[in-house]
Design a protein around this motif. Structure first.
Motif, short mmCIF file in Angstrom:
data_model
loop_
_atom_site.label_atom_id
_atom_site.label_comp_id
_atom_site.label_asym_id
_atom_site.label_seq_id
_atom_site.Cartn_x
_atom_site.Cartn_y
_atom_site.Cartn_z
N PHE A 29 0.86 -1.18 0.00
CA PHE A 29 0.00 0.00 0.00
C PHE A 29 0.89 1.23 0.00
N GLY A 30 0.30 2.36 -0.32
CA GLY A 30 1.07 3.59 -0.38
C GLY A 30 0.21 4.74 -0.85
N TYR A 31 0.83 5.67 -1.53
CA TYR A 31 0.15 6.89 -1.99
C TYR A 31 -0.05 6.87 -3.50
N TRP A 32 -1.09 7.57 -3.90
CA TRP A 32 -1.41 7.78 -5.31
C TRP A 32 -1.33 9.28 -5.63
N PRO A 33 -0.83 9.67 -6.77
CA PRO A 33 -1.07 11.04 -7.22
C PRO A 33 -2.52 11.09 -7.72
N VAL A 34 -3.16 12.21 -7.51
CA VAL A 34 -4.56 12.39 -7.92
C VAL A 34 -4.56 13.39 -9.07
N GLU A 35 -5.16 12.99 -10.18
CA GLU A 35 -5.22 13.89 -11.33
C GLU A 35 -6.64 13.94 -11.88
N ARG A 81 -4.02 17.25 -8.96
CA ARG A 81 -4.90 17.80 -7.92
C ARG A 81 -4.29 17.64 -6.53
N GLY A 82 -3.55 16.53 -6.33
CA GLY A 82 -2.95 16.28 -5.03
C GLY A 82 -2.44 14.86 -4.91
#
Length: 181
Positions: free
Chosen positions: A68-74, A82-83
């Motif tokens: 698991f981890g982080y996603w860029p949001v577009e 976006r974040g």
């Protein structure tokens, strides 16, 4: 350069795409984390490029080692950043302890605030988490004055508020249990 965005599932909402980080996301991510308005209620200090680079590599490391981890949001429409949202295990010095509980987090560009993107992205990532056994419970922490993120957390199902500490800082802790199906 080789990257491993294929380890990261692609998640979609009506307006957003959450995908794996790529090296070419560094410029956008670094600019966002250097914005004093973005970090005002997170660390209070804009990140240097070095700190942003380490963060980007940590995102990939979370996916590689923990699943698991982080996603860029577009934006689905324009591809504009976006974040970032996701889960982490930062091994933080907190009371109460976060040990064994994936920590949800989100950060959005100043121009994306107040448009429902955070709630939309966080709700989607939690729907993904609800399909995974290690996500029986998740947590999130905030500056107790960070009203915007607290509202997002409540909308996404976080409750069980407790005041505690992260290092020497007063910190609001919230937890969310996977809904019973």
């Amino acid at each position: 350069m080789m990257t491993s965005p294929s380890l990261t599932p692609i998640l979609k909402t009506n307006r957003l795409i959450l995908r794996g980080h790529r090296i070419d996301d560094f410029k956008e991510s670094s600019a966002m984390w250097a914005d004093p308005d973005v970090v005002a209620m997170i660390s209070g200090e804009p990140s240097t490029e070095e700190e942003s680079w380490s963060r980007l590599l940590a995102y990939a490391g979370h996916w590689w080692h923990l699943g698991f981890g982080y996603w860029p949001v577009e934006s689905r429409e324009t591809g504009a950043s976006r974040g970032e949202v996701g889960f982490a295990d930062h091994q933080r010095n907190t009371a109460p302890s976060l040990a064994g509980t994936p920590e949800a987090g989100w950060v959005f560009r100043t121009g994306a605030h107040g448009q429902g993107y955070a709630t939309e992205a966080v709700t989607r990532m939690l729907a993904w988490a609800d399909t995974r056994p290690e996500f029986d419970q998740t947590s999130c922490i905030f500056d107790p004055a960070h009203a915007g993120s607290i509202r997002v957390a409540e909308k996404a199902g976080f409750s069980d508020k407790k005041l505690g500490t992260y290092g020497i800082l007063d910190t609001l802790f919230m937890r969310r249990r996977r809904p019973i199906r």
